[in-house]
Design a protein around this motif. Structure first.
Motif, PDB file in Angstrom:
ATOM      1  N   VAL A 299       0.840  -1.204   0.000  1.00 56.39           N
ATOM      2  CA  VAL A 299       0.000   0.000   0.000  1.00 56.39           C
ATOM      3  C   VAL A 299       0.879   1.261   0.000  1.00 56.39           C
ATOM      4  O   VAL A 299       0.688   2.184  -0.811  1.00 56.39           O
ATOM      5  CB  VAL A 299      -0.937   0.012   1.219  1.00 56.39           C
TER       6      VAL A 299
ATOM      7  N   GLU B  64      -3.511   6.498  12.703  1.00 54.54           N
ATOM      8  CA  GLU B  64      -3.718   7.231  11.459  1.00 54.54           C
ATOM      9  C   GLU B  64      -2.364   7.430  10.778  1.00 54.54           C
ATOM     10  O   GLU B  64      -1.411   7.921  11.382  1.00 54.54           O
ATOM     11  CB  GLU B  64      -4.370   8.581  11.747  1.00 54.54           C
TER      12      GLU B  64
ATOM     13  N   LYS C 224      -0.608   9.254   7.504  1.00 50.73           N
ATOM     14  CA  LYS C 224      -0.806  10.246   6.446  1.00 50.73           C
ATOM     15  C   LYS C 224       0.400  10.220   5.510  1.00 50.73           C
ATOM     16  O   LYS C 224       1.548  10.207   5.960  1.00 50.73           O
ATOM     17  CB  LYS C 224      -0.980  11.648   7.026  1.00 50.73           C
TER      18      LYS C 224
ATOM     19  N   HIS D 206      -6.852   0.162  -1.597  1.00 40.17           N
ATOM     20  CA  HIS D 206      -8.179   0.228  -0.973  1.00 40.17           C
ATOM     21  C   HIS D 206      -8.606  -1.148  -0.484  1.00 40.17           C
ATOM     22  O   HIS D 206      -9.120  -1.312   0.635  1.00 40.17           O
ATOM     23  CB  HIS D 206      -9.174   0.771  -2.003  1.00 40.17           C
TER      24      HIS D 206
ATOM     25  N   ILE E 162      -6.519  -2.291   2.697  1.00 43.15           N
ATOM     26  CA  ILE E 162      -6.915  -1.585   3.931  1.00 43.15           C
ATOM     27  C   ILE E 162      -8.279  -2.073   4.403  1.00 43.15           C
ATOM     28  O   ILE E 162      -8.505  -2.256   5.607  1.00 43.15           O
ATOM     29  CB  ILE E 162      -6.923  -0.065   3.695  1.00 43.15           C
TER      30      ILE E 162
ATOM     31  N   HIS F 223      -9.876   1.866   6.835  1.00 41.36           N
ATOM     32  CA  HIS F 223     -10.372   2.586   5.666  1.00 41.36           C
ATOM     33  C   HIS F 223      -9.352   3.632   5.244  1.00 41.36           C
ATOM     34  O   HIS F 223      -8.461   4.012   6.008  1.00 41.36           O
ATOM     35  CB  HIS F 223     -11.736   3.223   5.942  1.00 41.36           C
ATOM     36  N   ILE F 224      -9.460   4.070   4.011  1.00 38.67           N
ATOM     37  CA  ILE F 224      -8.516   5.013   3.423  1.00 38.67           C
ATOM     38  C   ILE F 224      -9.302   6.130   2.764  1.00 38.67           C
ATOM     39  O   ILE F 224     -10.367   5.890   2.190  1.00 38.67           O
ATOM     40  CB  ILE F 224      -7.596   4.311   2.397  1.00 38.67           C
ATOM     41  N   LYS F 225      -8.821   7.352   2.875  1.00 33.90           N
ATOM     42  CA  LYS F 225      -9.475   8.481   2.225  1.00 33.90           C
ATOM     43  C   LYS F 225      -8.409   9.383   1.609  1.00 33.90           C
ATOM     44  O   LYS F 225      -7.219   9.268   1.918  1.00 33.90           O
ATOM     45  CB  LYS F 225     -10.342   9.268   3.210  1.00 33.90           C
TER      46      LYS F 225
ATOM     47  N   PHE G 150      -3.101  11.287   1.457  1.00 33.55           N
ATOM     48  CA  PHE G 150      -3.843  10.067   1.733  1.00 33.55           C
ATOM     49  C   PHE G 150      -3.816   9.818   3.246  1.00 33.55           C
ATOM     50  O   PHE G 150      -2.765   9.955   3.879  1.00 33.55           O
ATOM     51  CB  PHE G 150      -3.223   8.870   1.009  1.00 33.55           C
ATOM     52  N   SER G 151      -4.972   9.440   3.793  1.00 36.85           N
ATOM     53  CA  SER G 151      -5.074   9.118   5.217  1.00 36.85           C
ATOM     54  C   SER G 151      -5.539   7.678   5.350  1.00 36.85           C
ATOM     55  O   SER G 151      -6.572   7.297   4.795  1.00 36.85           O
ATOM     56  CB  SER G 151      -6.063  10.051   5.919  1.00 36.85           C
ATOM     57  N   ILE G 152      -4.743   6.887   6.068  1.00 38.97           N
ATOM     58  CA  ILE G 152      -5.048   5.472   6.274  1.00 38.97           C
ATOM     59  C   ILE G 152      -5.338   5.256   7.755  1.00 38.97           C
ATOM     60  O   ILE G 152      -4.599   5.739   8.615  1.00 38.97           O
ATOM     61  CB  ILE G 152      -3.867   4.584   5.834  1.00 38.97           C
ATOM     62  N   TYR G 153      -6.415   4.523   8.049  1.00 39.95           N
ATOM     63  CA  TYR G 153      -6.784   4.237   9.433  1.00 39.95           C
ATOM     64  C   TYR G 153      -6.771   2.713   9.633  1.00 39.95           C
ATOM     65  O   TYR G 153      -7.505   1.979   8.955  1.00 39.95           O
ATOM     66  CB  TYR G 153      -8.171   4.797   9.748  1.00 39.95           C
TER      67      TYR G 153
END
Length: 739
Positions: free
Chosen positions: A488, A529, A531, A567, A570, A576-578, A589-592
């Motif tokens: 990722v 999180e 980033k 996507h 994750i 989730h990713i946004k 990109f923010s990955i949680y």
């Protein structure tokens, strides 16, 4: 305005409760969802009707409301309806400021969709006053007691006294004055007598049974022939019904205000001329001010004429309508419901209710995207598996050919380049398998910081990109598949480098994010999180919703799989990713990823390998002839005798025969999947029944299959992913023989 009109027009289930949880009023929506008429609902206990319980459910804030006198909200699952509701309860006060009743409104949040409401009016906003009221006509002497000399027969209908009783007792009128009004009214009578001016007053009397009766009393002083005051002549108009109606209207207005202020949906009422007559707090917040008196289309949207959907809906001509609009000011999507309200003077007003559906539509798009990913993932997994079988033969034979050639020969270099190309193809199939539905992560508890650093260094090698790291102290651990998460990060960094062809800076940050709410599940838990920020050209806003779609790319040579795979990975890690981006401002990109509550365990020490016995015979079980031929060639050159089996049934038979002939099988290499036959996972159990000391290893093109990830659980001693090189095969076999 009659509160019942508004009450029944609320799109959500609403009830009026007394202070003991008993239902006094229930709107039409409540009847609709329960299947019980409002008449049958009235009088029942709220918790008994909706929860089937003799007492309020856990978490009910009813007592808190009674203590604080403030509105309360809470989410609760109602099992009898199989739904989850956000319940808002608000106090309704009497004229003395005490809590008299409780307004209970429930919002269905299960699927975040607009319920079709019936905002129909059932009555007029204000009751029509009785056109003719009964009245008492009287004459009285001008003295301190205003002694009655004549009274009309209507006195019996209104007060219960006969005219004879009234004339017989000259003090009756004064005696029946309400105690709270008596002194005031007698003073007004005295002043009228003294000044000679007409008498006018509104007061209460008690009828014969003690019930209050309101009067509006008008009297004039009649003068005699000599011009002197002779007597009083008056009319007592019974205003009891009007006064009670006024009190009820005031109560209805209070209820209406309380309901409107408790509603989270923006609501306003406008006239037939589109002038705003009322705005609830939610729409005042949306507009930014109280725009009462302004044109609604100007106040809400800065339009110069009525909104096209309103004209089309023709609500002010008596037609209720619903339409979905995009607010040009905030670009949010609303489901707008318009209902007609009839006023007392026969004029009409329009009540507009807004339901914000922006998040619901975004969620629907995200769910559709997930379904697309899952569908294509199934196809990708099948393609990758078949390709891995073909690639296994290619890569294995290349490895064999390299062993047979001399380093430095031209053919050796050609074979080496072919091997490199095959390894690149192997990486591509791994990506496809990761993207596929069956590509579950093989998780282990780890610190994310090391994975992020190693992935960044690997992805940005030979690139003109600098990478800065910023991690919170005591960053919590996570349970992840290191390889997948590394993939990722590498995909994101490859995109960042392509967005900055002349070089630039990438910032990778990590922090703890406790109590974060997953926007897709609505659940709150602790996450970390991550980033990844670049200084690239950015992404146009209209493309942001598509960047995670499979095969969507804006690059001439891009595959469109990188972000789709990210996507998918994750999502399979329960995260989730946004993305957030503006053209010219870079991309973030923010990955949680959910935090793992357990700490990383210390690995057990591994004993020095010892060869228990010299292996002689190997069985290869695979439905692909080219795979079996390849393994035979490789192992024969290593001095092994190799037995071939096409499926599990044949493998069990050959294993059993070998044991009886004193030529036992030392190791079985099994293919996981045998189309139309018994695969490795089923075969190993049968072989272990024959020989509990049997050695077996599993091999598959489905590298991310759960059996491959947990091979020991199924009885295997090792796992080997296809395609493989000779050294990988031999090393895995050595691992088995040294156990």
């Amino acid at each position: 305005m009659d509160w019942q009109i508004i009450f029944n027009a609320i799109s959500d289930p609403a009830m009026i409760l007394d202070l003991n949880h008993r239902i006094l009023e229930a709107n039409e929506k409540t009847s609709a969802i329960t299947g019980i008429s409002s008449t049958e609902i009235t009088g029942r206990l709220c918790h008994e009707l909706f929860h089937g319980q003799p007492a309020p459910p856990t978490g009910c804030p009813f007592k808190t409301l009674l203590t604080t006198k403030k509105p309360q909200s809470y989410a609760i699952a109602i099992e009898t309806l199989d739904k989850v509701y956000m319940v808002s309860i608000s106090p309704l006060f009497d004229a003395a400021g005490k809590i008299e009743k409780v307004l209970h409104i429930a919002r269905d949040i299960t699927e975040q969709r607009q319920a079709e409401t019936a905002l129909q009016e059932s009555e007029k906003r204000f009751r029509v006053l009785i056109e003719q009221l009964p009245a008492i006509i009287y004459t009285a002497e001008i003295n301190s007691n205003s002694t009655t000399t004549y009274i009309s027969p209507q006195v019996y209908d209104i007060l219960g006294f006969t005219p004879k009783e009234c004339l017989k007792n000259p003090d009756l009128w004064e005696q029946q004055l309400h105690p709270d009004d008596r002194n005031r009214v007698l003073l007004e009578v005295a002043n009228s007598h003294k000044s000679g001016e007409p008498f006018f007053s509104q007061y209460r009397m008690l009828n014969k049974s003690g019930r209050e009766v309101w009067f509006k009393d008008r009297a004039i002083i009649v003068k005699g022939d000599a011009g002197k005051p002779s007597h009083l002549q008056g009319l007592m108009l019974d205003r009891t019904q009007q006064i009670l109606a006024d009190q009820k209207a005031a109560q209805s207005e209070r209820k209406f205000r309380a309901m409107m202020e408790a509603m989270s949906d923006p609501v306003y009422i406008c006239s037939a001329e589109y002038r705003v007559e009322y705005m609830n707090p939610a729409i005042i917040k949306m507009v930014g001010r109280d725009a009462t008196g302004e044109f609604c289309y100007k106040a809400l949207y800065d339009f110069e004429k009525p909104c096209p959907w309103c004209e089309k809906g023709d609500a002010l001509n008596g037609h209720k309508f619903e339409t979905e609009i995009t607010n040009p000011k905030d670009q949010r999507t609303y489901l707008v419901t318009s209902s007609l309200l009839q006023n007392d003077d026969n004029s009409v007003s329009n009540m507009i209710v807004f339901r914000d559906t922006t998040e619901k539509e975004r969620l629907a798009k995200e769910l559709l995207k997930i379904r697309k990913l899952e569908s294509i993932g199934v196809l990708a997994g099948g393609i990758a598996h078949d390709f891995n079988n073909i690639l296994a033969a290619i890569l294995g034979n290349l490895s064999l050919a390299l062993e047979l050639s001399e380093s430095g020969d031209e053919i050796y270099e050609l074979l080496k380049e072919s091997e490199k190309a095959s390894l690149r193809a192997k990486t591509l199939t791994l990506q496809l398998l990761t993207f596929a539905t069956g590509g579950d992560p093989i998780k282990k508890i780890t610190s994310i910081e090391e994975v992020l650093r190693d992935s960044a260094i690997f992805a940005l090698r030979d690139k003109k990109i600098r990478c800065n790291f910023s991690f919170a102290e005591k960053l919590k651990t996570v349970a992840i598949d290191n390889g997948q998460i590394s993939q990722v990060i590498q995909n994101l960094l490859i995109n960042a480098s392509q967005a900055m062809p002349n070089g630039g800076l990438v910032i990778i940050e990590g922090r703890n994010c406790d109590g974060h709410i997953n926007p897709y599940t609505g659940q709150s838990k602790d996450y970390i999180e991550i980033k990844v920020k670049d200084q690239g050209i950015g992404i146009p806003r209209e493309l942001l919703e598509q960047i995670f779609d499979p095969y969507f790319t804006t690059k001439q040579q891009g595959s469109g799989l990188g972000l789709a795979i990210a996507h998918s990975i994750i999502a399979k890690h329960d995260g989730h990713i946004k993305v957030d981006s503006e053209p010219g401002q870079g991309t973030e990109f923010s990955i949680y990823l959910p935090v793992c509550k357990e700490s990383s365990a210390t690995a057990d020490a591994v004993a020095e390998p010892t060869l228990k016995r010299i292996p002689k015979r190997i069985m290869i079980m695979d439905d692909e002839k080219m795979i079996r031929t390849l393994v035979v060639r490789i192992l024969s050159r290593k001095g092994y005798e190799v037995v071939e089996a096409t499926d599990g049934s044949e493998a069990i038979k050959l294993y059993q025969e070998a044991g009886k002939s004193n030529k036992p099988i030392d190791l079985v290499i099994m293919d996981l999947t045998i189309p139309g036959g018994m695969g490795g996972a089923d075969t190993i159990g049968k072989i272990l029944e024959l020989d509990p000391q049997a050695r077996a290893m599993i091999s598959s093109g489905y590298a991310n299959d759960p059996v491959m990830a947990n091979y020991q659980k199924y009885g295997f001693m090792a796992a080997l992913s296809k395609p493989f090189q000779i050294r990988e095969l031999v090393a895995t076999m050595d691992e088995v023989f040294n156990q």
